[in-house]
Design a protein around this motif. Structure first.
Motif, PDB file in Angstrom:
ATOM      1  N   LYS A  10     -21.576  14.242  -5.500  1.00 45.16           N
ATOM      2  CA  LYS A  10     -22.839  14.539  -4.803  1.00 45.16           C
ATOM      3  C   LYS A  10     -22.759  14.192  -3.323  1.00 45.16           C
ATOM      4  O   LYS A  10     -23.315  14.909  -2.481  1.00 45.16           O
ATOM      5  CB  LYS A  10     -23.991  13.801  -5.477  1.00 45.16           C
ATOM      6  N   THR A  11     -22.054  13.112  -2.993  1.00 43.73           N
ATOM      7  CA  THR A  11     -21.874  12.737  -1.593  1.00 43.73           C
ATOM      8  C   THR A  11     -21.087  13.821  -0.862  1.00 43.73           C
ATOM      9  O   THR A  11     -21.434  14.211   0.257  1.00 43.73           O
ATOM     10  CB  THR A  11     -21.156  11.385  -1.466  1.00 43.73           C
ATOM     11  N   ALA A  12     -20.018  14.308  -1.497  1.00 46.30           N
ATOM     12  CA  ALA A  12     -19.202  15.363  -0.884  1.00 46.30           C
ATOM     13  C   ALA A  12     -20.039  16.607  -0.604  1.00 46.30           C
ATOM     14  O   ALA A  12     -19.972  17.180   0.489  1.00 46.30           O
ATOM     15  CB  ALA A  12     -18.019  15.705  -1.796  1.00 46.30           C
ATOM     16  N   ILE A  13     -20.838  17.007  -1.574  1.00 47.66           N
ATOM     17  CA  ILE A  13     -21.662  18.216  -1.420  1.00 47.66           C
ATOM     18  C   ILE A  13     -22.737  17.998  -0.354  1.00 47.66           C
ATOM     19  O   ILE A  13     -23.034  18.893   0.440  1.00 47.66           O
ATOM     20  CB  ILE A  13     -22.303  18.619  -2.766  1.00 47.66           C
ATOM     21  N   ASP A  41     -20.964  18.280   3.007  1.00 44.69           N
ATOM     22  CA  ASP A  41     -20.511  19.637   3.320  1.00 44.69           C
ATOM     23  C   ASP A  41     -20.665  20.493   2.075  1.00 44.69           C
ATOM     24  O   ASP A  41     -19.856  20.402   1.145  1.00 44.69           O
ATOM     25  CB  ASP A  41     -19.053  19.613   3.768  1.00 44.69           C
ATOM     26  N   SER A  42     -21.678  21.319   2.064  1.00 40.59           N
ATOM     27  CA  SER A  42     -21.953  22.144   0.884  1.00 40.59           C
ATOM     28  C   SER A  42     -20.833  23.142   0.600  1.00 40.59           C
ATOM     29  O   SER A  42     -20.714  23.636  -0.517  1.00 40.59           O
ATOM     30  CB  SER A  42     -23.288  22.873   1.036  1.00 40.59           C
ATOM     31  N   ASN A  43     -19.985  23.417   1.566  1.00 40.45           N
ATOM     32  CA  ASN A  43     -18.852  24.321   1.349  1.00 40.45           C
ATOM     33  C   ASN A  43     -17.714  23.661   0.584  1.00 40.45           C
ATOM     34  O   ASN A  43     -16.798  24.346   0.138  1.00 40.45           O
ATOM     35  CB  ASN A  43     -18.323  24.863   2.673  1.00 40.45           C
ATOM     36  N   THR A  44     -17.758  22.354   0.427  1.00 44.14           N
ATOM     37  CA  THR A  44     -16.719  21.646  -0.305  1.00 44.14           C
ATOM     38  C   THR A  44     -16.568  22.192  -1.710  1.00 44.14           C
ATOM     39  O   THR A  44     -15.464  22.310  -2.224  1.00 44.14           O
ATOM     40  CB  THR A  44     -17.043  20.133  -0.367  1.00 44.14           C
ATOM     41  N   ILE A  45     -17.657  22.555  -2.317  1.00 44.84           N
ATOM     42  CA  ILE A  45     -17.625  23.061  -3.692  1.00 44.84           C
ATOM     43  C   ILE A  45     -16.785  24.331  -3.789  1.00 44.84           C
ATOM     44  O   ILE A  45     -16.064  24.531  -4.762  1.00 44.84           O
ATOM     45  CB  ILE A  45     -19.048  23.288  -4.247  1.00 44.84           C
ATOM     46  N   THR A  46     -16.816  25.183  -2.765  1.00 43.95           N
ATOM     47  CA  THR A  46     -16.032  26.418  -2.827  1.00 43.95           C
ATOM     48  C   THR A  46     -14.548  26.142  -2.654  1.00 43.95           C
ATOM     49  O   THR A  46     -13.723  26.830  -3.241  1.00 43.95           O
ATOM     50  CB  THR A  46     -16.505  27.431  -1.767  1.00 43.95           C
ATOM     51  N   VAL A  47     -14.201  25.133  -1.873  1.00 42.54           N
ATOM     52  CA  VAL A  47     -12.795  24.771  -1.685  1.00 42.54           C
ATOM     53  C   VAL A  47     -12.197  24.270  -2.994  1.00 42.54           C
ATOM     54  O   VAL A  47     -11.061  24.544  -3.324  1.00 42.54           O
ATOM     55  CB  VAL A  47     -12.645  23.704  -0.573  1.00 42.54           C
ATOM     56  N   PHE A  48     -12.987  23.551  -3.774  1.00 43.71           N
ATOM     57  CA  PHE A  48     -12.513  22.945  -5.013  1.00 43.71           C
ATOM     58  C   PHE A  48     -12.918  23.768  -6.241  1.00 43.71           C
ATOM     59  O   PHE A  48     -12.845  23.277  -7.349  1.00 43.71           O
ATOM     60  CB  PHE A  48     -13.062  21.527  -5.159  1.00 43.71           C
ATOM     61  N   ASP A  49     -13.284  24.994  -6.037  1.00 39.01           N
ATOM     62  CA  ASP A  49     -13.784  25.830  -7.122  1.00 39.01           C
ATOM     63  C   ASP A  49     -12.799  25.953  -8.290  1.00 39.01           C
ATOM     64  O   ASP A  49     -13.203  25.926  -9.457  1.00 39.01           O
ATOM     65  CB  ASP A  49     -14.113  27.222  -6.586  1.00 39.01           C
ATOM     66  N   ASP A  50     -11.490  26.049  -7.992  1.00 43.75           N
ATOM     67  CA  ASP A  50     -10.489  26.164  -9.056  1.00 43.75           C
ATOM     68  C   ASP A  50     -10.294  24.864  -9.820  1.00 43.75           C
ATOM     69  O   ASP A  50      -9.783  24.876 -10.938  1.00 43.75           O
ATOM     70  CB  ASP A  50      -9.133  26.575  -8.465  1.00 43.75           C
ATOM     71  N   VAL A  51     -10.659  23.756  -9.236  1.00 39.43           N
ATOM     72  CA  VAL A  51     -10.429  22.453  -9.851  1.00 39.43           C
ATOM     73  C   VAL A  51     -11.542  22.070 -10.799  1.00 39.43           C
ATOM     74  O   VAL A  51     -11.317  21.462 -11.842  1.00 39.43           O
ATOM     75  CB  VAL A  51     -10.333  21.364  -8.757  1.00 39.43           C
ATOM     76  N   LEU A  52     -12.737  22.403 -10.436  1.00 37.80           N
ATOM     77  CA  LEU A  52     -13.887  21.924 -11.155  1.00 37.80           C
ATOM     78  C   LEU A  52     -14.007  22.631 -12.502  1.00 37.80           C
ATOM     79  O   LEU A  52     -14.179  23.840 -12.570  1.00 37.80           O
ATOM     80  CB  LEU A  52     -15.156  22.128 -10.334  1.00 37.80           C
ATOM     81  N   VAL A  53     -13.879  21.845 -13.531  1.00 38.68           N
ATOM     82  CA  VAL A  53     -14.010  22.358 -14.890  1.00 38.68           C
ATOM     83  C   VAL A  53     -15.160  21.590 -15.542  1.00 38.68           C
ATOM     84  O   VAL A  53     -15.149  20.367 -15.583  1.00 38.68           O
ATOM     85  CB  VAL A  53     -12.708  22.130 -15.699  1.00 38.68           C
ATOM     86  N   ILE A  54     -16.136  22.314 -15.972  1.00 34.50           N
ATOM     87  CA  ILE A  54     -17.293  21.672 -16.562  1.00 34.50           C
ATOM     88  C   ILE A  54     -17.109  21.656 -18.082  1.00 34.50           C
ATOM     89  O   ILE A  54     -16.956  22.692 -18.709  1.00 34.50           O
ATOM     90  CB  ILE A  54     -18.594  22.410 -16.185  1.00 34.50           C
ATOM     91  N   ASP A  55     -17.058  20.438 -18.626  1.00 37.65           N
ATOM     92  CA  ASP A  55     -16.924  20.292 -20.068  1.00 37.65           C
ATOM     93  C   ASP A  55     -18.222  20.697 -20.736  1.00 37.65           C
ATOM     94  O   ASP A  55     -19.300  20.318 -20.312  1.00 37.65           O
ATOM     95  CB  ASP A  55     -16.591  18.836 -20.444  1.00 37.65           C
TER      96      ASP A  55
END
Length: 123
Positions: free
Chosen positions: A102-105, A108-122
């Motif tokens: 949440k701090t990262a977002i 910089d709200s664009n951080t989520i797009t940079v890490f889009d391939d990493v984020l896996v929601i269980d």
């Protein structure tokens, strides 16, 4: 052995670019300030790369120490907060991981797009 995703390596070039753009404001005519800026970037880059290397080697606990050192120097680095979030998640510290995410977002709200391939929601 942990089989965590290693897709976050794709972000290396993007994070290096971000590192170069995070230096403190300096007067270009002041050589002393330029040297301080170079030292700042070298320190952040070394700590970040060491933390990322440890994360690649599945040593998440040690990587967190390096990410924390980066954040002591500059707590405004959203991508470092994101890497710390990944490392914390790897060792089962989900509440702390969520706070870092949440701090990262927030930074910089664009951080989520940079890490889009990493984020896996269980599910």
């Amino acid at each position: 052995m942990n089989n965590k995703p290693s897709q976050y390596r794709k972000t290396t070039n993007q994070t290096k670019t971000t590192l170069q753009n995070t230096s403190p404001q300096t007067n270009k005519t002041d050589i002393h300030n330029q040297n301080n800026t170079n030292n700042y970037l070298e320190n952040i880059n070394f700590l970040f790369e060491k933390g990322k290397h440890l994360l690649d080697k599945f040593d998440s606990e040690q990587s967190i120490k390096y990410f924390d050192k980066c954040l002591e120097i500059n707590p405004q680095l959203a991508f470092v907060w994101m890497y710390k979030s990944i490392a914390l998640s790897d060792i089962g510290h989900d509440i702390e991981s969520d706070k870092c995410f949440k701090t990262a977002i927030k930074l910089d709200s664009n951080t989520i797009t940079v890490f889009d391939d990493v984020l896996v929601i269980d599910e």
